[in-house]
Motif scaffolding. Structure first.
Motif, mmCIF file in Angstrom:
data_model
loop_
_atom_site.group_PDB
_atom_site.id
_atom_site.type_symbol
_atom_site.label_atom_id
_atom_site.label_comp_id
_atom_site.label_asym_id
_atom_site.label_seq_id
_atom_site.Cartn_x
_atom_site.Cartn_y
_atom_site.Cartn_z
ATOM 1 N N UNK A 42 74.187 34.030 -93.862
ATOM 2 C CA UNK A 42 73.101 33.503 -92.899
ATOM 3 C C UNK A 42 71.997 34.761 -92.828
ATOM 4 N N UNK A 43 72.377 35.812 -92.490
ATOM 5 C CA UNK A 43 71.253 36.850 -92.447
ATOM 6 C C UNK A 43 70.696 37.085 -93.746
ATOM 7 N N UNK A 44 71.371 37.195 -94.766
ATOM 8 C CA UNK A 44 70.855 37.447 -96.425
ATOM 9 C C UNK A 44 69.827 36.341 -96.398
ATOM 10 N N UNK A 45 70.173 35.036 -96.265
ATOM 11 C CA UNK A 45 69.160 34.007 -96.884
ATOM 12 C C UNK A 45 67.948 33.942 -95.719
ATOM 13 N N UNK A 46 68.132 34.488 -94.375
ATOM 14 C CA UNK A 46 66.839 34.550 -93.554
ATOM 15 C C UNK A 46 66.082 35.718 -94.106
ATOM 16 N N UNK A 47 66.637 36.639 -94.757
ATOM 17 C CA UNK A 47 65.994 38.084 -94.994
ATOM 18 C C UNK A 47 65.167 37.868 -96.360
ATOM 19 N N UNK A 48 65.826 36.827 -97.342
ATOM 20 C CA UNK A 48 65.440 37.062 -98.709
ATOM 21 C C UNK A 48 64.577 35.571 -98.859
ATOM 22 N N UNK A 49 64.839 34.512 -97.898
ATOM 23 C CA UNK A 49 64.375 33.202 -98.237
ATOM 24 C C UNK A 49 65.150 32.566 -99.523
ATOM 25 N N UNK A 50 66.414 33.029 -99.868
ATOM 26 C CA UNK A 50 67.110 32.345 -100.951
ATOM 27 C C UNK A 50 68.266 31.843 -100.434
ATOM 28 N N UNK A 51 69.015 30.680 -101.432
ATOM 29 C CA UNK A 51 70.183 30.219 -101.005
ATOM 30 C C UNK A 51 71.077 31.178 -101.280
ATOM 31 N N UNK A 52 71.014 31.981 -102.508
ATOM 32 C CA UNK A 52 72.017 32.999 -102.916
ATOM 33 C C UNK A 52 71.425 34.023 -103.779
ATOM 34 N N UNK A 53 72.206 34.882 -104.376
ATOM 35 C CA UNK A 53 71.534 36.106 -105.101
ATOM 36 C C UNK A 53 71.164 35.826 -106.717
ATOM 37 N N UNK A 54 70.853 34.339 -106.943
ATOM 38 C CA UNK A 54 70.646 33.800 -108.313
ATOM 39 C C UNK A 54 69.485 32.931 -108.056
ATOM 40 N N UNK A 55 68.429 33.171 -108.996
ATOM 41 C CA UNK A 55 67.445 32.238 -109.058
ATOM 42 C C UNK A 55 67.576 31.462 -110.695
ATOM 43 N N UNK A 56 67.427 30.435 -110.993
ATOM 44 C CA UNK A 56 67.370 29.794 -112.330
ATOM 45 C C UNK A 56 65.999 29.011 -112.537
ATOM 46 N N UNK A 57 65.475 29.266 -113.463
ATOM 47 C CA UNK A 57 64.129 28.710 -113.772
ATOM 48 C C UNK A 57 63.935 28.377 -115.206
ATOM 49 N N UNK A 58 63.120 27.395 -115.538
ATOM 50 C CA UNK A 58 62.584 27.248 -117.041
ATOM 51 C C UNK A 58 61.145 27.348 -116.978
#
Length: 269
Positions: A98-114
């Motif tokens: 929860x702390x990491x999500x609040x800090x980075x605004x990400x769900x987890x440590x990886x983003x996937x994009x096309x």
């Protein structure tokens, strides 16, 4: 008069006070300690123009830097049960997430994009080191598998940008299982005869290095990036030897000399 000072005045000050974030004007380079104007540092993608040191980029910043403008399509990674082991050390794992999500605004440590690079289609799976040191748990593993599947479906290349301390200890064996899972996903991509590119960002270590990060058809690395299975501190504590010169090998001659020195060390021990 006391009630005015103690009650009315503080409320009045709180009402008229504006909380404005302090603007950061200067950044100090972590390598040469040069002071750099923040705007100039950001425009150079967090690279020091004095010494060439590459500071960390967030996953979002890196993706926007790599892809053509207005070509980015986010690919969402399905969410999982966040704490399968109900793990707790000094804090609950769920609280750390929860702390990491609040800090980075990400769900987890990886983003996937096309998106596209010079109009050439590409799928990117990019780590964000700010999220629990870019550690790999089940959600990250699922994201990498999803990225490989998307590349196969869209018949395009896959680029992975690892920046990680390795497997996420709070998920135990579940995190270690992501090593063979991601390896199988990359093998499927290769069977489909699609290019797999790895951009090694600083640092890339642990189970990430021991799996998909070393399977690329093409490897590119940031200058001075730490790449290895274990970090320097772990190596020094294990072999009980402090190598002040570091662990970087710049040429084949350096590599041969280092291997010879290590061989002599083992033969004498």
């Amino acid at each position: 008069m006391n009630w005015i000072k103690e009650t009315v005045l503080p409320r009045f000050k709180a009402f008229v006070k504006r909380d404005e974030p302090e603007e950061i004007l200067w950044v100090k380079c972590k390598s040469c300690l040069q002071m750099i104007f923040h705007k100039e540092f950001h425009e150079s993608n967090n690279v020091c123009k004095a010494c060439g040191y590459h500071d960390h980029l967030s996953a979002k910043e890196r993706i926007e830097f790599i892809f053509d403008k207005d070509s980015i399509e986010n690919i969402s990674i399905p969410k999982l049960n966040t704490d399968p082991l109900k793990f707790k050390d000094k804090k609950k794992y769920s609280d750390r997430l929860q702390e990491a999500q609040n800090k980075t605004k990400l769900d987890d440590a990886l983003l996937v994009c096309f998106g596209s690079i010079n109009n050439i289609p590409l799928v990117i799976a990019c780590f964000d080191f700010s999220f629990m040191a870019g550690s790999m748990g089940r959600q990250v593993g699922n994201g990498l598998i999803l990225a490989a599947e998307e590349a196969i479906k869209r018949k395009c290349s896959l680029m992975v940008v690892p920046s990680s301390g390795g497997a996420r200890m709070q998920e135990g064996i579940f995190s270690l299982m992501q090593m063979p899972r991601t390896t199988i996903a990359i093998n499927r991509l290769k069977k489909a005869k699609l290019p797999y590119i790895v951009l090694l960002a600083n640092p890339t270590t642990g189970g990430v290095t021991a799996s998909f990060a070393m399977l690329g058809d093409i490897h590119i690395a940031e200058p001075g990036a730490i790449i290895g299975f274990a970090g320097r501190r772990v190596i020094e504590e294990t072999v009980k030897d402090i190598r002040s010169g570091g662990f970087l090998l710049k040429t084949d001659a350096d590599a041969r000399a280092t291997l010879k020195a290590l061989k002599n060390d083992f033969s004498q021990s």
